[in-house]
Design an enzyme around this catalytic site. Structure first.
Site, PDB file in Angstrom:
ATOM      1  N   PHE A 252       0.771  -1.352  -0.200  1.00 52.03           N
ATOM      2  CA  PHE A 252      -0.011   0.212   0.144  1.00 52.03           C
ATOM      3  C   PHE A 252       0.938   1.127  -0.055  1.00 52.03           C
ATOM      4  O   PHE A 252       1.710   1.363   1.066  1.00 52.03           O
ATOM      5  CB  PHE A 252      -0.994   0.008   1.200  1.00 52.03           C
ATOM      6  CG  PHE A 252      -1.866   1.243   0.987  1.00 52.03           C
ATOM      7  CD1 PHE A 252      -3.074   1.080   0.348  1.00 52.03           C
ATOM      8  CD2 PHE A 252      -1.687   2.267   1.695  1.00 52.03           C
ATOM      9  CE1 PHE A 252      -3.856   2.267   0.151  1.00 52.03           C
ATOM     10  CE2 PHE A 252      -2.551   3.371   1.447  1.00 52.03           C
ATOM     11  CZ  PHE A 252      -3.499   3.282   0.831  1.00 52.03           C
TER      12      PHE A 252
ATOM     13  N   ASP B 290       9.034   2.576   1.859  1.00 49.84           N
ATOM     14  CA  ASP B 290       7.914   3.137   2.340  1.00 49.84           C
ATOM     15  C   ASP B 290       7.682   3.268   3.904  1.00 49.84           C
ATOM     16  O   ASP B 290       7.166   1.978   4.298  1.00 49.84           O
ATOM     17  CB  ASP B 290       6.839   2.723   1.536  1.00 49.84           C
ATOM     18  CG  ASP B 290       5.391   3.551   1.862  1.00 49.84           C
ATOM     19  OD1 ASP B 290       5.440   4.233   3.045  1.00 49.84           O
ATOM     20  OD2 ASP B 290       4.226   3.483   1.256  1.00 49.84           O
TER      21      ASP B 290
ATOM     22  N   LYS C 197       2.229   9.925   8.443  1.00 50.79           N
ATOM     23  CA  LYS C 197       1.449   9.262   9.516  1.00 50.79           C
ATOM     24  C   LYS C 197       2.019   9.608  10.964  1.00 50.79           C
ATOM     25  O   LYS C 197       1.758  10.936  11.304  1.00 50.79           O
ATOM     26  CB  LYS C 197       1.150   7.732   9.626  1.00 50.79           C
ATOM     27  CG  LYS C 197       0.258   7.275   8.437  1.00 50.79           C
ATOM     28  CD  LYS C 197      -0.051   5.813   8.644  1.00 50.79           C
ATOM     29  CE  LYS C 197      -1.370   5.651   7.515  1.00 50.79           C
ATOM     30  NZ  LYS C 197      -0.959   4.956   6.343  1.00 50.79           N
TER      31      LYS C 197
HETATM   32  C1  LIG Z   1      -1.019   5.281   4.805  1.00 49.06           C
HETATM   33  C2  LIG Z   1      -0.015   4.950   3.923  1.00 49.06           C
HETATM   34  C3  LIG Z   1       0.021   5.556   2.973  1.00 49.06           C
HETATM   35  C4  LIG Z   1      -0.556   6.796   2.418  1.00 49.06           C
HETATM   36  O1  LIG Z   1      -0.764   7.736   3.238  1.00 49.06           O
HETATM   37  P1  LIG Z   1      -1.631   9.098   3.051  1.00 49.06           P
HETATM   38  O2  LIG Z   1      -1.106  10.076   4.242  1.00 49.06           O
HETATM   39  O3  LIG Z   1      -2.861   8.535   3.509  1.00 49.06           O
HETATM   40  O4  LIG Z   1      -1.652   9.537   1.900  1.00 49.06           O
HETATM   41  C5  LIG Z   1       1.368   5.327   1.994  1.00 49.06           C
HETATM   42  N1  LIG Z   1       2.064   4.137   2.406  1.00 49.06           N
HETATM   43  C6  LIG Z   1       1.857   3.283   3.474  1.00 49.06           C
HETATM   44  C7  LIG Z   1       2.674   2.187   3.807  1.00 49.06           C
HETATM   45  C8  LIG Z   1       0.902   3.712   4.441  1.00 49.06           C
HETATM   46  O5  LIG Z   1       0.574   3.106   5.450  1.00 49.06           O
END
Ligand SMILES: *Cc1c(COP(=O)(O)O)cnc(C)c1O
Length: 416
Positions: free
Chosen positions: A152, A240, A269
């Site tokens: 994700f 990420d 986050k």
């Molecule tokens: C939540 C998340 C995203 C996206 O972040 P947003 O602030 O919602 O755009 C990207 N990568 C990972 C691993 C995430 O958990």
């Protein structure tokens, strides 16, 4: 007074029960399948709904409220900065942006930081940086980035394309060219994709632990093999760290669990403890952006940087990583005990305070059933796919709060 009946004394009486879901849904786009719950107040690891009912918050805004709700240090940073200077522009130097960049580079393998507003935007920055590196350093005219199944990376067009889950692609074609998917934790699949793509792979983008895809930790051997291959081929490794970074794994960054360093990584986050901020970070050798290449109006403004800096400094000053490690071990041990009591649990896994409880695939109990029943019992949880319940409480969660959450899960599973 027990948690279930505790009413926060400072909830303004007008907020209580003055909310209409129908009115909300007639005005806000229905992009979310929302739970039947409206929250109006938070303190520490507790939130309150419009009826004044209290919930233990093991969602933390999806791994975001690092220091819980209404933390005094965050309140102080918000109040002071908003009274001083909220927003200017990156036309000018923003000293506190430099201070936050210094904290981040001092506490990671990165040499440079670009600030933006969200995880998706941080990943967009990483993708653009890798593409510019491919064009200007690697001389690849049609670069490809490998990403993993069940990953994700966000909801913008490029990051939703990077996300290796077809359900997020449906009805959004044409997607962005230049992405190719491989199974996670499978090194042979990476080798064969690189061979198949014949010199076009510029970067490999992975989560150190897949959060939303089911709380799947990365394997040390796999990441070490990927790192070595990237070094041999000149391919960039992008991690990420949006969900697992900023202390959630029990280290500042998930890559520290894997014994490797990425060339580029992203954070969002937990970085701002609840205010919107994202960051793309890189090592000096791939710092190829020049003036005009990338920008964000709000990115790194004085307000968000002052708050994020307070969050970072509090993590360090109060040695919160030690709490993340201890509370994580406590939670996994207690959930393991539940696993020996309830055969419906197939596995408990995770790092620090990002943990998943997986239900037997054959069972007719789903993660959402458990989440809904726990919510009624006063505990907020979030699914990670159909069969995994995710536990991502604030990093300041106490031993007593972990015990209380586990006893609620025990009751919920016992009644199912
Ligand atoms: C939540 C998340 C995203 C996206 O972040 P947003 O602030 O919602 O755009 C990207 N990568 C990972 C691993 C995430 O958990």
């Amino acid at each position: 007074m027990g948690l279930e009946t505790a009413v926060a004394p400072t909830i303004h009486p007008e907020l209580l029960s003055a909310f209409s879901q129908d009115e909300f849904n007639s005005q806000v786009m229905t992009t979310y399948g929302r739970f039947n719950l409206a929250l109006i107040k938070g303190e520490g690891c507790t939130v309150w709904d419009t009826d004044g009912k209290a919930y233990l918050d093991f969602v933390a805004g999806i791994a975001t409220c690092t220091l819980g709700h209404a933390h005094p240090t965050v309140i102080e940073a918000v109040t002071t900065q908003i009274q001083t200077l909220t927003h200017v522009s990156n036309l000018y130097y923003v000293p506190v942006q430099g201070e936050l960049a210094k904290w981040l580079t001092d506490h990671s393998c990165a040499d440079r930081v670009f600030f933006c507003n969200s995880g998706a935007e941080a990943n967009e920055g990483a993708i653009k940086l890798a593409r510019k590196y491919a064009h200007t350093v690697l001389n690849i005219s049609e670069p490809v980035i490998l990403t993993a199944h069940a990953s994700f990376h966000g909801r913008t067009l490029a990051t939703v394309t990077a996300t290796g889950q077809p359900k997020y692609h449906k009805n959004f074609a044409p997607l962005i060219p230049g992405f190719h998917y491989v199974p996670y934790n499978d090194f042979a699949a990476i080798e064969s994709a690189i061979a198949e793509l014949d010199g076009r792979v510029a970067a490999i983008m992975l989560e150190p632990l897949q959060g939303e895809g089911g709380v799947n930790p990365g394997q040390v051997e796999y990441f070490q093999q990927v790192r070595k291959l990237c070094d041999e081929r000149g391919i960039l490794l992008i991690l990420d760290e949006v969900q697992v970074g900023m202390g959630r794994s029990g280290k500042y960054w998930g890559y520290e669990q894997l014994g490797i360093e990425p060339d580029i990584f992203t954070s969002a986050k937990g970085l701002g403890g609840g205010i919107p901020i994202g960051a793309t970070l890189c090592k000096a050798h791939c710092n190829v952006f020049q003036p005009g290449d990338h920008a964000s109006t709000y990115g790194g403004n004085p307000f968000v940087c002052a708050v994020a800096l307070a969050v970072c400094q509090t993590l360090e000053r109060e040695n919160i990583l030690a709490n993340v490690q201890a509370r994580g071990e406590q939670l996994r041990a207690s959930l393991q005990q539940l696993a020996s009591k309830y055969p419906v649990i197939s596995e408990v896994r995770g790092w620090g305070l990002i943990n998943g409880l997986e239900l037997q695939a054959e069972s007719n109990v789903t993660a959402i059933d458990v989440v809904k029943t726990a919510m009624q019992a006063g505990l907020l949880l979030v699914p990670a796919g159909p069969k995994v319940i995710r536990f991502v409480p604030p990093l300041i969660v106490s031993a007593a709060e972990i015990d209380r959450a586990v006893s609620i899960i025990d009751r919920v599973l016992g009644a199912m």
